[in-house]
Scaffold this motif. Sequence first.
Motif, PDB file in Angstrom:
ATOM      1  N   THR A  99       0.705  -1.299  -0.049  1.00  0.00           N
ATOM      2  CA  THR A  99       0.038   0.015  -0.020  1.00  0.00           C
ATOM      3  C   THR A  99       0.928   1.200   0.274  1.00  0.00           C
ATOM      4  O   THR A  99       2.141   1.184   0.110  1.00  0.00           O
ATOM      5  N   ASP A 100       0.413   2.240   0.038  1.00  0.00           N
ATOM      6  CA  ASP A 100       0.885   3.659   0.244  1.00  0.00           C
ATOM      7  C   ASP A 100       1.151   4.042   1.583  1.00  0.00           C
ATOM      8  O   ASP A 100       0.773   2.866   2.459  1.00  0.00           O
ATOM      9  N   LYS A 101       1.440   5.044   2.149  1.00  0.00           N
ATOM     10  CA  LYS A 101       1.601   5.348   3.407  1.00  0.00           C
ATOM     11  C   LYS A 101       0.449   5.800   4.277  1.00  0.00           C
ATOM     12  O   LYS A 101       0.583   6.232   5.317  1.00  0.00           O
ATOM     13  N   LEU A 102      -0.650   5.631   3.696  1.00  0.00           N
ATOM     14  CA  LEU A 102      -1.951   5.936   4.366  1.00  0.00           C
ATOM     15  C   LEU A 102      -2.150   5.349   5.486  1.00  0.00           C
ATOM     16  O   LEU A 102      -1.935   4.077   5.687  1.00  0.00           O
ATOM     17  N   ALA A 103      -2.211   5.889   6.590  1.00  0.00           N
ATOM     18  CA  ALA A 103      -2.193   5.187   8.106  1.00  0.00           C
ATOM     19  C   ALA A 103      -3.438   4.377   8.205  1.00  0.00           C
ATOM     20  O   ALA A 103      -3.305   3.391   9.056  1.00  0.00           O
ATOM     21  N   SER A 104      -4.572   4.746   7.274  1.00  0.00           N
ATOM     22  CA  SER A 104      -5.632   3.843   7.453  1.00  0.00           C
ATOM     23  C   SER A 104      -5.462   2.350   7.117  1.00  0.00           C
ATOM     24  O   SER A 104      -6.013   1.259   7.705  1.00  0.00           O
ATOM     25  N   TYR A 105      -4.393   2.013   6.145  1.00  0.00           N
ATOM     26  CA  TYR A 105      -4.047   0.762   5.789  1.00  0.00           C
ATOM     27  C   TYR A 105      -3.332   0.012   6.977  1.00  0.00           C
ATOM     28  O   TYR A 105      -3.777  -1.168   7.372  1.00  0.00           O
ATOM     29  N   GLY A 106      -2.490   0.472   7.604  1.00  0.00           N
ATOM     30  CA  GLY A 106      -1.870  -0.010   8.841  1.00  0.00           C
ATOM     31  C   GLY A 106      -2.817  -0.261   9.793  1.00  0.00           C
ATOM     32  O   GLY A 106      -2.552  -1.373  10.461  1.00  0.00           O
ATOM     33  N   ALA A 107      -3.672   0.660  10.221  1.00  0.00           N
ATOM     34  CA  ALA A 107      -4.692   0.125  11.221  1.00  0.00           C
ATOM     35  C   ALA A 107      -5.710  -0.759  10.919  1.00  0.00           C
ATOM     36  O   ALA A 107      -5.887  -1.800  11.777  1.00  0.00           O
ATOM     37  N   ALA A 108      -6.019  -0.996   9.535  1.00  0.00           N
ATOM     38  CA  ALA A 108      -6.918  -2.118   9.164  1.00  0.00           C
ATOM     39  C   ALA A 108      -6.263  -3.473   9.147  1.00  0.00           C
ATOM     40  O   ALA A 108      -6.772  -4.249   9.774  1.00  0.00           O
ATOM     41  N   VAL A 109      -4.964  -3.352   8.712  1.00  0.00           N
ATOM     42  CA  VAL A 109      -4.199  -4.817   8.671  1.00  0.00           C
ATOM     43  C   VAL A 109      -3.932  -5.230   9.980  1.00  0.00           C
ATOM     44  O   VAL A 109      -4.058  -6.229  10.503  1.00  0.00           O
ATOM     45  N   ARG A 110      -3.786  -4.208  11.069  1.00  0.00           N
ATOM     46  CA  ARG A 110      -3.421  -4.596  12.370  1.00  0.00           C
ATOM     47  C   ARG A 110      -4.482  -5.103  13.079  1.00  0.00           C
ATOM     48  O   ARG A 110      -4.513  -6.305  13.789  1.00  0.00           O
TER      49      ARG A 110
END
Length: 232
Positions: free
Chosen positions: A135-146
């Motif tokens: 993904t790009d560095k959008l924080a929403s992706y990090g929160a979702a995968v966690r």
Amino acid sequence: MKPISFKRHRFPADVIRQAVWLYFRFTLSIRDVEELLAQRGIEVSRETVRCWVIKFGPLIAANLRRRRQPPTGRWHLDEMYVRIGGRKMWLWRAVDDEGEVLDVLVQKRRNKAVALKLLRRLLRNPGVHPETITTDKLASYGAAVRELGLKGVHRPGGMQANNRAENSHLPIRRREWKQQKFKSQGSAQRFLSTHAAVYNTFNLQEHLIRRSTLRTFRAAAHRAWAEATAAA
């Protein structure tokens, strides 16, 4: 695969199939399809072509998706803005490392809830589990995968790392321009979902294969279309 009923239509099934194929396969407007049919001696109004596209496009796309081989587990996720009805909205897309469009979502928000929704839709695809999620560095992706327990396969990076997803937006931009922007969220979602299924079938990556292989792949794509549009 479900046969499609073309009953109670004035025009033969072959004409309807051709009109729908032209519209979704190429960057054409409804008017363009009308003129191409007229050049072949088939007088059809733009409204008739539009009704065919709305009615038969999703049915054909569903059949095409049923016969596709499972995609790879190397996913690329990205989002781009689109203007719909004068409002800024977000088109979330997922592709695999071979350019196969996995899913498309048109949403009003660009946040964790939408990222979760997209990932959950992808995970419901039977027989497919992510090996990597770029993904790009959008924080929403990090929160979702966690939240989904997928942090170990997440690969956040810049545009270059996610170039596969960035390039996959280009056909959508061309269609957006040709259609003079999408008219509503629902119609955009319906069109893009159908377009993705047709795009996957005919995206042969001609620059990577020999001419003889291209002929084989192209024939297979047309067979898939014929099977997906078989009349009941």
